[in-house]
Scaffold this motif. Structure first.
Motif, short mmCIF file in Angstrom:
data_model
loop_
_atom_site.label_atom_id
_atom_site.label_comp_id
_atom_site.label_asym_id
_atom_site.label_seq_id
_atom_site.Cartn_x
_atom_site.Cartn_y
_atom_site.Cartn_z
N ASP A 143 1.56 -6.72 -0.03
CA ASP A 143 0.24 -6.61 -0.67
C ASP A 143 -0.34 -5.20 -0.58
OD1 ASP A 143 0.39 -9.28 -1.31
OD2 ASP A 143 -0.68 -9.95 0.48
N ASP A 201 -10.74 -5.66 2.38
CA ASP A 201 -10.58 -7.01 1.84
C ASP A 201 -10.82 -8.00 2.97
OD1 ASP A 201 -9.91 -9.23 0.30
OD2 ASP A 201 -7.78 -9.07 0.80
N ILE A 243 -12.36 3.74 2.08
CA ILE A 243 -11.86 2.47 2.61
C ILE A 243 -12.01 1.37 1.57
CG2 ILE A 243 -12.26 0.66 4.33
CD1 ILE A 243 -12.78 2.76 6.38
N ASP A 244 -10.91 0.68 1.36
CA ASP A 244 -10.87 -0.49 0.49
C ASP A 244 -10.70 -1.69 1.41
OD1 ASP A 244 -10.42 -2.45 -1.36
OD2 ASP A 244 -8.87 -1.39 -2.46
N SER A 259 -7.40 -5.07 5.76
CA SER A 259 -7.60 -6.51 5.66
C SER A 259 -8.17 -7.03 6.98
CB SER A 259 -6.27 -7.21 5.35
OG SER A 259 -6.41 -8.62 5.42
N ARG A 267 -7.25 7.02 0.33
CA ARG A 267 -7.64 5.62 0.32
C ARG A 267 -6.94 4.85 1.44
NH1 ARG A 267 -10.35 2.91 -3.30
NH2 ARG A 267 -10.13 4.66 -4.75
N ARG A 319 -6.45 0.99 2.81
CA ARG A 319 -6.64 -0.42 2.51
C ARG A 319 -6.60 -1.23 3.80
NH1 ARG A 319 -3.62 -3.56 -1.51
NH2 ARG A 319 -5.64 -4.61 -1.67
N TYR A 341 -1.33 -3.21 2.11
CA TYR A 341 -2.39 -2.87 3.06
C TYR A 341 -1.87 -1.86 4.09
CZ TYR A 341 -5.12 -6.72 1.20
OH TYR A 341 -5.83 -7.54 0.36
N ASP A 342 -2.78 -1.01 4.55
CA ASP A 342 -2.42 -0.03 5.58
C ASP A 342 -2.63 -0.59 6.98
OD1 ASP A 342 -1.86 2.37 3.88
OD2 ASP A 342 -3.94 2.03 3.27
#
Length: 310
Positions: A137, A126, A123-124, A97, A93, A95, A139-140
């Motif tokens: 938070d 935001d 992929i997540d 932004s 996964r 993450r 995020y990668d």
């Protein structure tokens, strides 16, 4: 006893605030955790922790030891990750932004291309115009447009973005065309709420900077809302070329003040500092550099001809 393992245990005890919590988190007996801390204290000849039945606290020596140990453990973890990642296919996964408008218009297609190449990555994404804390938070990677405020992040530059000031032809027919930045004080302006310059719009000409405090008829924290209002004839907009460039090329919006320029805003792929990156982060950042580094997908808009003055 392994010193590195004992250091990891000590750091976990400090971070979790108790021997029991550390033992539970690490899947070990509390007696094992106690012996490892005792081993470190005996090895270095100092007391690292003050223990009472109700409270656990670091001594001055223990605090200094923790501050030195923490980056060493992080570097070892990065090294192990790098060695494990050699030859591995990106997976897991990721993450991400990104700002809303850029994410919809440009990052979405880029992600689709990336997933075709690396189908084992999930992929997540935001989309949020608010600047998030990547570490806190979780995020990668983040795509950032504008000044990079967090110096602890690694920032890989992508294509700089030119700002365009423009308005719809119908608005200019009603209100006239501004010829200088000062003229904007008499116009309805559509303002981006997260702009780093506040309510001022900056222009340059012949080495001179012109600052104009605009009167915002509409303030919004999303560029697409402002673009929609500009297309409907509600005022003058100042937005990056990736958002309004095609509108200017098609004539839906008219670029203004052609004799004045704006300092391009920077765009970055940012990620928390790591000496060794996981395959998913490295491959995604490299994909963004290849996709956006040349600026090809977001070519500068041509200036449209001037409209009549007021």
């Amino acid at each position: 006893m392994d010193t590195h393992t004992a250091m990891q245990t000590y750091a976990r005890v400090v971070e979790l605030g108790s021997f029991a919590a550390a033992a539970d988190k690490m899947g070990q007996a509390r007696s094992v955790v106690t012996r490892q801390i005792a081993y470190l204290e005996e090895k270095y000849g100092v007391r690292l922790l003050n223990r009472t039945t109700r409270k656990l606290s670091m001594t001055d020596a223990g605090r200094a030891f923790y501050e030195r140990v923490r980056p060493i453990l992080a570097e070892v973890a990065d090294l192990e990750l790098s060695l494990q990642a050699e030859g591995q296919v990106p997976s897991g996964r990721l993450r991400v932004s990104a700002p809303v408008s850029f994410g919809i218009l440009h990052l979405g297609p880029a992600i689709a291309e990336y997933l075709l190449r690396y189908p084992d990555v999930i992929i997540d994404l935001d989309l949020n115009d608010r600047v998030v804390d990547l570490v806190e938070d979780g995020y990668d990677v983040a795509v950032r447009i504008g000044p990079l405020q967090d110096s602890s992040l690694v920032a890989r530059p992508l294509a700089p973005q030119q700002l365009l000031v423009c308005a719809a032809p119908v608005y200019l027919e009603r209100h006239g065309v501004p010829r200088t930045p000062e003229d904007l004080k008499l116009h309805r302006c559509l303002h981006y709420a997260y702009a780093s310059t506040g309510n001022e719009w900056h222009f340059e000409k012949d080495g001179v900077t012109h600052l104009v405090r605009i009167n915002a008829a509409l303030r919004a924290n999303n560029g697409d809302v402002l673009r929609t209002a500009a297309l409907a004839g509600h005022g003058v907009i100042l937005q990056p070329e990736f958002l309004v460039g095609e509108d200017v090329r098609s004539g839906r919006l008219t670029a203004l003040l052609p004799d004045y320029t704006h300092t391009p805003i920077s765009m970055y792929a940012a990620y928390p500092h790591r000496r060794f990156l996981s395959p998913k982060v490295r491959s995604f950042v490299e994909h963004l550099e290849a996709r956006f580094g040349s600026g090809t997908p977001m070519a500068p808009a041509r200036r449209a001809s001037r409209r009549r003055s007021r």
